[in-house]
Motif scaffolding. Sequence first.
Motif, short mmCIF file in Angstrom:
data_model
loop_
_atom_site.label_atom_id
_atom_site.label_comp_id
_atom_site.label_asym_id
_atom_site.label_seq_id
_atom_site.Cartn_x
_atom_site.Cartn_y
_atom_site.Cartn_z
N UNK A 134 44.04 39.56 82.26
CA UNK A 134 43.38 38.38 81.71
C UNK A 134 43.33 38.48 80.18
N UNK A 135 43.38 37.33 79.53
CA UNK A 135 43.40 37.30 78.07
C UNK A 135 42.02 37.41 77.47
N UNK A 136 41.37 38.52 77.69
CA UNK A 136 40.02 38.76 77.17
C UNK A 136 40.10 39.81 76.07
N UNK A 137 40.25 39.34 74.84
CA UNK A 137 40.56 40.23 73.72
C UNK A 137 39.49 41.29 73.49
N UNK A 138 38.22 40.89 73.50
CA UNK A 138 37.16 41.86 73.20
C UNK A 138 37.01 42.89 74.31
N UNK A 170 39.37 44.13 75.83
CA UNK A 170 40.49 45.04 75.60
C UNK A 170 40.32 45.84 74.31
N UNK A 171 39.18 45.70 73.64
CA UNK A 171 38.90 46.53 72.47
C UNK A 171 39.04 45.85 71.13
N UNK A 172 39.43 44.58 71.09
CA UNK A 172 39.53 43.89 69.80
C UNK A 172 38.15 43.71 69.20
N UNK A 173 38.02 43.98 67.90
CA UNK A 173 36.73 43.88 67.23
C UNK A 173 36.45 42.44 66.82
N UNK A 174 35.19 42.01 66.92
CA UNK A 174 34.84 40.66 66.46
C UNK A 174 35.08 40.50 64.96
N UNK A 175 35.34 39.26 64.56
CA UNK A 175 35.44 38.95 63.13
C UNK A 175 34.04 39.04 62.53
N UNK A 210 40.41 35.07 67.19
CA UNK A 210 38.98 35.20 67.41
C UNK A 210 38.70 35.99 68.69
N UNK A 211 39.26 35.54 69.79
CA UNK A 211 39.07 36.21 71.07
C UNK A 211 37.64 36.18 71.57
N UNK A 212 36.87 35.18 71.15
CA UNK A 212 35.44 35.13 71.52
C UNK A 212 35.27 34.38 72.84
N UNK A 213 35.77 34.98 73.92
CA UNK A 213 35.76 34.31 75.23
C UNK A 213 34.35 34.00 75.72
N UNK A 214 33.44 34.94 75.54
CA UNK A 214 32.13 34.82 76.16
C UNK A 214 31.26 33.72 75.58
N UNK A 215 31.55 33.26 74.37
CA UNK A 215 30.72 32.22 73.77
C UNK A 215 31.05 30.83 74.30
N UNK A 260 48.88 40.86 79.99
CA UNK A 260 48.44 40.57 78.63
C UNK A 260 48.92 41.67 77.69
N UNK A 261 49.16 41.30 76.43
CA UNK A 261 49.57 42.27 75.42
C UNK A 261 48.37 42.76 74.61
N UNK A 262 47.15 42.50 75.09
CA UNK A 262 45.94 42.74 74.31
C UNK A 262 45.48 44.20 74.21
N UNK A 263 45.82 45.10 75.15
CA UNK A 263 45.29 46.46 74.99
C UNK A 263 45.64 47.06 73.63
#
Length: 539
Positions: free
Chosen positions: A111-115, A117-122, A360-365, A512-515
């Motif tokens: 799934x495309x859930x960036x955060x 997968x470890x991506x830091x918030x802006x 952004x990857x801010x899925x949860x908002x 996904x390529x997000x890891x």
Amino acid sequence: MNAGLRAVSRSPEPGGATRTIRTQRRFTAAAQRLIPVHCDTGRKPEHTMSQPAVNGVSCPGKVLTLDNMNPNVKRVEYAVRGPIVQRALQIERELKEGAKKPFTEVIKANIGDAHAMGQKPITFFRQVLALCSCPELLEDDKFPEDAKKRARRILAACGGHSIGAYSASQGIECIRQDVARYIERRDGGISSNPDNIYLSTGASDAIVTILKLLVCGEGHNRTGVMISIPQYPLYSAALAELSAVQISYYLDEDNCWGLDVKELKRALNAAKEHCKPRVLCIINPGNPTGQVQSRQCIEDVIRFAKEEHLFLMADEVYQDNVYADGCKFHSFKKVLFEMGPEYSSTVEMASFHSTSKCYMGECGFRGGYMEVINMDPEVKAQLTKLVSVRLCPPVPGQALLDLVVNPPQPDEPSYSSFMKERTEVLATLAEKARLTEEIFNTVPGITCNPVQGAMYTFPRITLPQKAIIKAKDEGYVPDMFYCIRLLEEEGICLVPGSGFGQREGTFHFRMTILPPTDKLKIVLQKIREFHLRFTQEFS
């Protein structure tokens, strides 16, 4: 392997009808065995409205059962969070309880859930959101002045100066104004009216809302909706729930998942025999296929929509995620208006964007918006009524969206750090897109198109005939069998291509390529080793 798990997958047929390839036979049976017993009889209740008394105690059956529930809901499938993901969660629990596996963690690349997968918030986004959530922090010197300014402006637009208050159903007015200005900048000055902007709970909610307006009729007059194959399962799930007719058009895998208007015409003409085509859905950049449409392709699609009198839905949530040389994002609205009044004044369209993807990857908002173009004013009033039923989109999500469409400017203190973080995220994604394509194409039996954009790859896998036979013997779709084995043996959770639709006789998976880059390299290497081992086992 979990013997209780079996997958449901749908394969598109000409004209958009779907058929079930395999059912969750053993999975469903196992689930039924877990139904709670009633009245202390120790027996599973029957699906009836009432049951005879046991030891003199009345034992009524359930009011709501599988037999009498909404049949459209039972038709809904969503592979991205389907049975294989449930098994992945179960394996995670087993690992926590000390079970011995050939791996120490489950990597959920489904799934495309960036955060996740470890991506830091802006940083700037979270600073403003923190200030909005806790206004006392506005007195704290640790926060930059431009962040405080944005927070004060957002809070001033909220009821009681709190993001805990309801907003207008269409969204906070000043945020809709900012979205309109963002669209104008993006599209080179083409006007955008804030009254045509609807803020939403992510893009998904807006997409389903528009489909609700469009679906009507019975029998041969039932609304037909054209969706790409492979497709994002939101669309097929929404159409099933609304009892609309899915019209499947195939992307061209041999041409980097390109879209050919000839294929649109084929699908449309076949569908006219059993439904009334009214809607054309486009995802650009593509999910799950990662292609980016050329301007010429977009022009061709718009002409087709006008000729066939179709409502156009442009899903553009990955518009910042473009990596390949020679590729560029062109919004459907921009191309529409540059084609002149013949098109810009007649073609009805809704376009969608989200805070969940891009950099952004801010899925949860759950922030997003849609812009409607050339919508009948009376229908637009009905749209406004429909969104009012849900009161309003999440206000923190609206606040986040405002920051996305109105980020720090060059004369503001947060600009340099914001641009640095944004650039690094997109550059890293571009590198991971290149790396994924490169490594997969070194594996015999895996073919991967360039990941031009978005966040996914959808490689084709060649499966030995013995593996296909084995999968069918066990009640699996072949690529589900492959993905289950990969999960059980390597701890990597992918989604089989059958969950997105694919041409008959072909097999794929979406990843996904997000890891993080280091972990992505491990994932790619594990898939390589597994594929070679799997192929050898069944050769």
